[in-house]
Design an enzyme around this catalytic site. Structure first.
Site, PDB file in Angstrom:
ATOM      1  N   ASP A 274       4.055  37.532  11.116  1.00  0.00           N
ATOM      2  CA  ASP A 274       4.015  38.264  10.216  1.00  0.00           C
ATOM      3  C   ASP A 274       5.031  39.641  10.837  1.00  0.00           C
ATOM      4  OD1 ASP A 274       2.521  37.998   8.159  1.00  0.00           O
ATOM      5  OD2 ASP A 274       1.379  38.180  10.010  1.00  0.00           O
TER       6      ASP A 274
ATOM      7  N   GLY B 131       8.264  40.141  10.620  1.00  0.00           N
ATOM      8  CA  GLY B 131       9.589  40.679   9.959  1.00  0.00           C
ATOM      9  C   GLY B 131      10.668  39.962   9.902  1.00  0.00           C
TER      10      GLY B 131
ATOM     11  N   ASN C 148       3.337  28.000   3.174  1.00  0.00           N
ATOM     12  CA  ASN C 148       2.546  29.774   3.914  1.00  0.00           C
ATOM     13  C   ASN C 148       2.907  30.780   4.503  1.00  0.00           C
ATOM     14  OD1 ASN C 148       3.557  27.628   5.464  1.00  0.00           O
ATOM     15  ND2 ASN C 148       1.543  27.635   6.818  1.00  0.00           N
ATOM     16  N   ALA C 149       4.241  30.783   4.612  1.00  0.00           N
ATOM     17  CA  ALA C 149       4.938  31.836   4.978  1.00  0.00           C
ATOM     18  C   ALA C 149       5.080  32.814   3.866  1.00  0.00           C
ATOM     19  CB  ALA C 149       6.187  31.733   5.606  1.00  0.00           C
TER      20      ALA C 149
ATOM     21  N   HIS D 149       7.705  36.056   3.444  1.00  0.00           N
ATOM     22  CA  HIS D 149       8.767  36.510   4.332  1.00  0.00           C
ATOM     23  C   HIS D 149       9.349  37.725   2.880  1.00  0.00           C
ATOM     24  CE1 HIS D 149       9.933  33.139   6.808  1.00  0.00           C
ATOM     25  NE2 HIS D 149       8.913  34.075   7.111  1.00  0.00           N
TER      26      HIS D 149
ATOM     27  N   GLN E 206       5.889  31.936  10.290  1.00  0.00           N
ATOM     28  CA  GLN E 206       4.603  32.166  11.372  1.00  0.00           C
ATOM     29  C   GLN E 206       5.026  32.651  12.748  1.00  0.00           C
ATOM     30  OE1 GLN E 206       3.966  28.572   9.992  1.00  0.00           O
ATOM     31  NE2 GLN E 206       4.166  29.840   8.215  1.00  0.00           N
TER      32      GLN E 206
ATOM     33  N   THR F  47      -1.583  27.005  13.531  1.00  0.00           N
ATOM     34  CA  THR F  47      -0.782  26.298  11.872  1.00  0.00           C
ATOM     35  C   THR F  47      -0.525  25.008  12.589  1.00  0.00           C
ATOM     36  OG1 THR F  47       0.845  26.864  10.597  1.00  0.00           O
ATOM     37  CG2 THR F  47       1.752  26.937  12.446  1.00  0.00           C
TER      38      THR F  47
ATOM     39  N   ALA G 284       1.796  39.249   2.832  1.00  0.00           N
ATOM     40  CA  ALA G 284       2.642  39.072   1.927  1.00  0.00           C
ATOM     41  C   ALA G 284       2.398  37.936   1.116  1.00  0.00           C
ATOM     42  CB  ALA G 284       4.186  38.884   2.389  1.00  0.00           C
TER      43      ALA G 284
ATOM     44  N   ARG H 263      -4.599  42.535   7.934  1.00  0.00           N
ATOM     45  CA  ARG H 263      -4.466  42.004   9.419  1.00  0.00           C
ATOM     46  C   ARG H 263      -5.315  42.647   9.843  1.00  0.00           C
ATOM     47  NH1 ARG H 263       2.317  42.727   7.334  1.00  0.00           N
ATOM     48  NH2 ARG H 263       2.051  40.597   5.970  1.00  0.00           N
TER      49      ARG H 263
ATOM     50  N   GLY I 279      13.077  50.339   9.417  1.00  0.00           N
ATOM     51  CA  GLY I 279      12.866  50.537   8.419  1.00  0.00           C
ATOM     52  C   GLY I 279      12.604  49.455   7.562  1.00  0.00           C
TER      53      GLY I 279
END
Length: 432
Positions: free
Chosen positions: A14, A16, A39-40, A42, A225, A240, A300, A306, A417
């Protein structure tokens, strides 16, 4: 100049990664996923439009980029078709831009059933998996009983193999976990309905990447991940089921290991973690709530909240070692705006009083660890959307410099951002 660039997470995921991969693929010809599965999660924001990808590489939105799912990825046909439909409904020609390795293990309904049943059986000791069948699919791969994309070329043999493996797993589900058996005919029918679509996208990925290297094409390898969730180097067993580190690129795509030119580690300006497992800098106070709210820290993929905490430089240094990082991309710096002070964990105090500057491996050895913090002044000015380093507050620049000093790795990219335009590229990985 680096032709093969790896982008991976340096923390617990997570960080980014999706946005940065999308940004850098402006110059790439190929984007490759090499581990994990759906499981990702993005997230990309382009011109205000949000796209969340779970399985398909983040380069799919680029017209001149070919996206590749490598052999290290466990592939759910159902998840892939759902994701493809969502993109195709928006006019994105996914089938023209996406290729698959025939060696991708398949995630089928019985893997999901096993994942859910096992987490339920663990009770209070649940790992916190996404319940998407990732672990059981990797188990089948290692046990050499897994079905792969390439098996779909021979449908009759596939049906026989499926029957055999489902008898094995259904026995576990019914007799050990006291769960319902998964229907063989339904699984077979569902896969056969889309088999030709999957096989139509198959390519020899290793050969393709080797030819791309010889031509001098730019290739981006997209990790999922984060380093601290790696099956070997993470906080085992709260990890994982794949190699999330740079070493996974070679095994999960077929690229020769000497041909990785640059490894970009994505580092969030603070720390987060989803699910159970060690997290020394976790905050349970109003600052933790502030980070969660300001950073919109909800998964996501799962929507789970989290856990949040201060940046852990000790853990990040482990990521530097394992991945031989070339540079950092610092994300979510703007989330720290408005805090009077910011902290960085620079060491751990062990239960016996010793002070250490390296992380344990097994999760049990993290118990009782106290973080040793270095406190720095915060900043009241906004960093959101700043596009020049000179526009950052001095306190923020000092924070960035301290991260570089503690890790020995330069911050080459700064994200301020969610949009791809809200980024400072101080050194382009493809030019490094």
């Amino acid at each position: 100049m680096g032709n093969n660039v790896v982008v991976l997470g340096t923390q617990w995921g997570d960080e980014g990664k999706g946005k940065i991969v999308d940004l850098l693929t402006e110059r790439a010809k190929y984007v490759v996923r090499y581990q994990g599965g759906h499981n990702a999660g993005h997230t990309l924001v382009i011109n205000g439009e949000k796209t969340v990808l779970h399985l398909i590489p983040s380069g799919i939105l680029r017209e001149n980029v070919t996206s590749i799912i490598g052999n290290g990825v466990v592939l759910s046909p159902a998840a892939l078709m759902k994701e493809m439909k969502g993109l195709e409904d928006r006019g994105i020609p996914v089938r023209e831009r996406l290729l698959l390795s025939e060696a991708c293990p398949l995630i089928l309904d019985y893997h999901v059933a096993l994942d859910v049943a096992r987490e339920k059986a663990r009770g209070a000791k649940a790992i916190g998996t996404t319940g998407r069948g990732i672990g059981p699919a990797y188990e089948d791969k290692v046990a050499r009983r897994g079905l792969r994309v390439g098996d779909l070329f021979d449908k009759a043999t596939f049906a026989d193999k499926l029957k055999e493996v489902m008898e094995y797993h259904n026995f576990q589900l019914v007799n050990f976990y006291k769960a319902e058996a998964v229907d063989y005919q339904k699984v077979l029918d569902d896969v056969m309905a889309i088999a030709d679509i999957l096989t139509g996208m198959v390519v020899d990925v290793s050969d393709l990447l080797d030819q791309a290297r010889k031509r001098g094409d730019f290739v981006m390898f997209e990790g999922a991940q984060g380093t601290l969730l790696d099956i070997d180097h993470g906080t085992y067993p709260y990890v994982t089921s794949s190699n999330t580190t740079a070493g996974g690129v070679a095994t999960g795509s077929g690229l020769g290991p000497r041909y990785v030119d640059y490894v970009l580690g994505i580092i969030k300006a603070y720390s987060t973690r989803v699910g159970a497992g060690p997290f020394p800098t976790e905050l349970f106070d109003e600052t933790g709530e502030f980070l969660c709210k300001q950073g919109n820290e909800f998964g996501a993929t799962t929507g789970r909240r989290r856990r949040t905490g201060w940046l852990d430089a000790v853990a990040v240094r482990r990521a530097v070692q394992i991945n031989s990082l070339s540079g950092f991309c610092l994300t979510k710096l703007d989330v720290l705006d408005g805090l009077k002070e910011v902290k960085i964990c620079v060491g751990y105090r062990m239960p016996d009083g010793r002070e250490v500057t390296t992380t344990p491996l097994a999760a049990d050895n993290w118990e009782g660890i106290e973080p040793i913090y270095e406190t720095m002044p915060g900043w009241s000015e906004t960093t959101f959307g700043v596009k020049e380093r000179s526009g950052l507050p001095q306190a923020a620049l000092n924070y960035i410099q301290r991260i570089e000093e503690l890790t020995g790795v330069p911050v080459d990219i700064i994200s301020t951002g969610p949009d791809r335009t809200e980024t400072m590229i101080l050194r382009d990985p493809f030019d490094a």
